[in-house]
Design a protein around this motif. Structure first.
Motif, PDB file in Angstrom:
ATOM      1  N   GLN A  24       0.832  -1.216   0.000  1.00  0.00           N
ATOM      2  CA  GLN A  24       0.000   0.000   0.000  1.00  0.00           C
ATOM      3  C   GLN A  24       0.863   1.261   0.000  1.00  0.00           C
ATOM      4  O   GLN A  24       0.501   2.275  -0.587  1.00  0.00           O
ATOM      5  CB  GLN A  24      -0.935   0.014   1.209  1.00  0.00           C
ATOM      6  CG  GLN A  24      -1.999  -1.044   1.180  1.00  0.00           C
ATOM      7  CD  GLN A  24      -2.986  -0.804   0.048  1.00  0.00           C
ATOM      8  OE1 GLN A  24      -3.342   0.316  -0.259  1.00  0.00           O
ATOM      9  NE2 GLN A  24      -3.411  -1.883  -0.570  1.00  0.00           N
TER      10      GLN A  24
ATOM     11  N   GLN B 224       0.843  11.381   1.326  1.00  0.00           N
ATOM     12  CA  GLN B 224       1.365  11.239   2.681  1.00  0.00           C
ATOM     13  C   GLN B 224       2.872  11.054   2.566  1.00  0.00           C
ATOM     14  O   GLN B 224       3.362  10.636   1.523  1.00  0.00           O
ATOM     15  CB  GLN B 224       0.789  10.004   3.385  1.00  0.00           C
ATOM     16  CG  GLN B 224      -0.682  10.040   3.615  1.00  0.00           C
ATOM     17  CD  GLN B 224      -1.177   8.766   4.292  1.00  0.00           C
ATOM     18  OE1 GLN B 224      -2.297   8.393   4.117  1.00  0.00           O
ATOM     19  NE2 GLN B 224      -0.351   8.085   5.070  1.00  0.00           N
TER      20      GLN B 224
ATOM     21  N   SER C 174     -11.360  16.297   8.141  1.00  0.00           N
ATOM     22  CA  SER C 174     -10.927  14.910   8.320  1.00  0.00           C
ATOM     23  C   SER C 174     -10.316  14.460   6.997  1.00  0.00           C
ATOM     24  O   SER C 174     -10.484  15.113   5.970  1.00  0.00           O
ATOM     25  CB  SER C 174     -12.102  14.003   8.701  1.00  0.00           C
ATOM     26  OG  SER C 174     -13.000  13.883   7.621  1.00  0.00           O
ATOM     27  N   ARG C 175      -9.622  13.352   7.084  1.00  0.00           N
ATOM     28  CA  ARG C 175      -9.065  12.763   5.870  1.00  0.00           C
ATOM     29  C   ARG C 175      -8.764  11.299   6.106  1.00  0.00           C
ATOM     30  O   ARG C 175      -8.590  10.849   7.239  1.00  0.00           O
ATOM     31  CB  ARG C 175      -7.833  13.508   5.393  1.00  0.00           C
ATOM     32  CG  ARG C 175      -6.606  13.341   6.256  1.00  0.00           C
ATOM     33  CD  ARG C 175      -5.316  13.515   5.486  1.00  0.00           C
ATOM     34  NE  ARG C 175      -5.108  12.381   4.593  1.00  0.00           N
ATOM     35  CZ  ARG C 175      -4.230  12.358   3.613  1.00  0.00           C
ATOM     36  NH1 ARG C 175      -3.489  13.403   3.368  1.00  0.00           N
ATOM     37  NH2 ARG C 175      -4.083  11.292   2.862  1.00  0.00           N
ATOM     38  N   SER C 176      -8.680  10.570   5.021  1.00  0.00           N
ATOM     39  CA  SER C 176      -8.317   9.169   5.073  1.00  0.00           C
ATOM     40  C   SER C 176      -6.794   9.087   5.216  1.00  0.00           C
ATOM     41  O   SER C 176      -6.063   9.713   4.457  1.00  0.00           O
ATOM     42  CB  SER C 176      -8.774   8.480   3.787  1.00  0.00           C
ATOM     43  OG  SER C 176      -8.346   7.155   3.774  1.00  0.00           O
ATOM     44  N   VAL C 177      -6.351   8.323   6.210  1.00  0.00           N
ATOM     45  CA  VAL C 177      -4.921   8.169   6.459  1.00  0.00           C
ATOM     46  C   VAL C 177      -4.586   6.681   6.419  1.00  0.00           C
ATOM     47  O   VAL C 177      -5.266   5.866   7.048  1.00  0.00           O
ATOM     48  CB  VAL C 177      -4.513   8.756   7.835  1.00  0.00           C
ATOM     49  CG1 VAL C 177      -3.040   8.494   8.127  1.00  0.00           C
ATOM     50  CG2 VAL C 177      -4.830  10.233   7.911  1.00  0.00           C
ATOM     51  N   TYR C 178      -3.548   6.342   5.665  1.00  0.00           N
ATOM     52  CA  TYR C 178      -3.052   4.977   5.676  1.00  0.00           C
ATOM     53  C   TYR C 178      -1.889   4.904   6.656  1.00  0.00           C
ATOM     54  O   TYR C 178      -0.937   5.680   6.570  1.00  0.00           O
ATOM     55  CB  TYR C 178      -2.577   4.520   4.296  1.00  0.00           C
ATOM     56  CG  TYR C 178      -2.023   3.123   4.348  1.00  0.00           C
ATOM     57  CD1 TYR C 178      -2.871   2.037   4.527  1.00  0.00           C
ATOM     58  CD2 TYR C 178      -0.663   2.890   4.297  1.00  0.00           C
ATOM     59  CE1 TYR C 178      -2.369   0.742   4.633  1.00  0.00           C
ATOM     60  CE2 TYR C 178      -0.146   1.606   4.391  1.00  0.00           C
ATOM     61  CZ  TYR C 178      -1.010   0.541   4.566  1.00  0.00           C
ATOM     62  OH  TYR C 178      -0.514  -0.733   4.681  1.00  0.00           O
TER      63      TYR C 178
ATOM     64  N   GLN D 147      -3.536  -0.390   8.096  1.00  0.00           N
ATOM     65  CA  GLN D 147      -4.938  -0.081   7.846  1.00  0.00           C
ATOM     66  C   GLN D 147      -5.110   1.377   7.432  1.00  0.00           C
ATOM     67  O   GLN D 147      -4.250   2.212   7.661  1.00  0.00           O
ATOM     68  CB  GLN D 147      -5.785  -0.365   9.077  1.00  0.00           C
ATOM     69  CG  GLN D 147      -5.459   0.508  10.271  1.00  0.00           C
ATOM     70  CD  GLN D 147      -6.357   0.210  11.451  1.00  0.00           C
ATOM     71  OE1 GLN D 147      -7.438  -0.334  11.309  1.00  0.00           O
ATOM     72  NE2 GLN D 147      -5.918   0.575  12.639  1.00  0.00           N
ATOM     73  N   ARG D 148      -6.252   1.639   6.811  1.00  0.00           N
ATOM     74  CA  ARG D 148      -6.630   2.988   6.414  1.00  0.00           C
ATOM     75  C   ARG D 148      -7.836   3.393   7.248  1.00  0.00           C
ATOM     76  O   ARG D 148      -8.792   2.644   7.359  1.00  0.00           O
ATOM     77  CB  ARG D 148      -6.981   3.023   4.927  1.00  0.00           C
ATOM     78  CG  ARG D 148      -7.430   4.378   4.443  1.00  0.00           C
ATOM     79  CD  ARG D 148      -7.705   4.375   2.957  1.00  0.00           C
ATOM     80  NE  ARG D 148      -6.488   4.237   2.183  1.00  0.00           N
ATOM     81  CZ  ARG D 148      -5.638   5.232   1.918  1.00  0.00           C
ATOM     82  NH1 ARG D 148      -5.871   6.443   2.400  1.00  0.00           N
ATOM     83  NH2 ARG D 148      -4.576   5.025   1.185  1.00  0.00           N
ATOM     84  N   LEU D 149      -7.764   4.593   7.840  1.00  0.00           N
ATOM     85  CA  LEU D 149      -8.846   5.099   8.678  1.00  0.00           C
ATOM     86  C   LEU D 149      -9.144   6.553   8.347  1.00  0.00           C
ATOM     87  O   LEU D 149      -8.251   7.296   7.924  1.00  0.00           O
ATOM     88  CB  LEU D 149      -8.460   5.018  10.163  1.00  0.00           C
ATOM     89  CG  LEU D 149      -8.246   3.634  10.741  1.00  0.00           C
ATOM     90  CD1 LEU D 149      -7.666   3.741  12.145  1.00  0.00           C
ATOM     91  CD2 LEU D 149      -9.554   2.867  10.766  1.00  0.00           C
ATOM     92  N   GLU D 150     -10.366   6.958   8.570  1.00  0.00           N
ATOM     93  CA  GLU D 150     -10.747   8.359   8.459  1.00  0.00           C
ATOM     94  C   GLU D 150     -10.396   9.017   9.792  1.00  0.00           C
ATOM     95  O   GLU D 150     -10.850   8.588  10.850  1.00  0.00           O
ATOM     96  CB  GLU D 150     -12.254   8.489   8.181  1.00  0.00           C
ATOM     97  CG  GLU D 150     -12.704   9.867   7.839  1.00  0.00           C
ATOM     98  CD  GLU D 150     -12.236  10.336   6.464  1.00  0.00           C
ATOM     99  OE1 GLU D 150     -12.276  11.554   6.245  1.00  0.00           O
ATOM    100  OE2 GLU D 150     -11.855   9.501   5.613  1.00  0.00           O
TER     101      GLU D 150
END
Length: 113
Positions: A27, A34, A53-57, A77-80
């Motif tokens: 990934q 990032q 907010s944003r999606s962060v891996y 993992q990817r989280l908001e």
């Protein structure tokens, strides 16, 4: 400070893509928004006007701690992630990477570079 010593001795840039520090994580090879700062910090800037907010891996192989809240996120993992206006999405490695644990969290208004 260790990152600057590394630049001086090896020429390795301080700001680099995730795949450089996490080559086994597939990934990490596909992320362009990032980066790692040194080997300790994960930075995920918000590029969308008005976003909170944003999606962060979070790269695999270590846990990550939010610099401001100290909340921990497992890697791989990817989280908001909610990011208040006065902060940035900034996380530190929890796996023992060089980090002065007694450095206080900056006051409201955050980091000055």
């Amino acid at each position: 400070l260790d990152a600057m010593k590394q630049v001086n001795s090896t020429g390795l840039p301080v700001q680099r893509p995730l795949w450089y520090d996490f080559p086994e994580d597939q990934q990490a090879w596909h992320l362009e928004d990032q980066y790692v700062f040194g080997s300790e910090l994960l930075v995920a800037p918000i590029y969308t006007y008005g976003a909170r907010s944003r999606s962060v891996y979070f790269p695999n192989g270590t846990d990550w701690e939010n610099y401001f809240t100290r909340k921990t996120f497992p890697g791989g993992q990817r989280l908001e992630v909610v990011v208040p206006l006065n902060e940035t999405a900034l996380f530190r490695r929890v796996d023992g990477a060089a980090w002065p644990g007694n450095v206080p969290i900056p006051p409201y208004g955050g980091i000055h570079v």
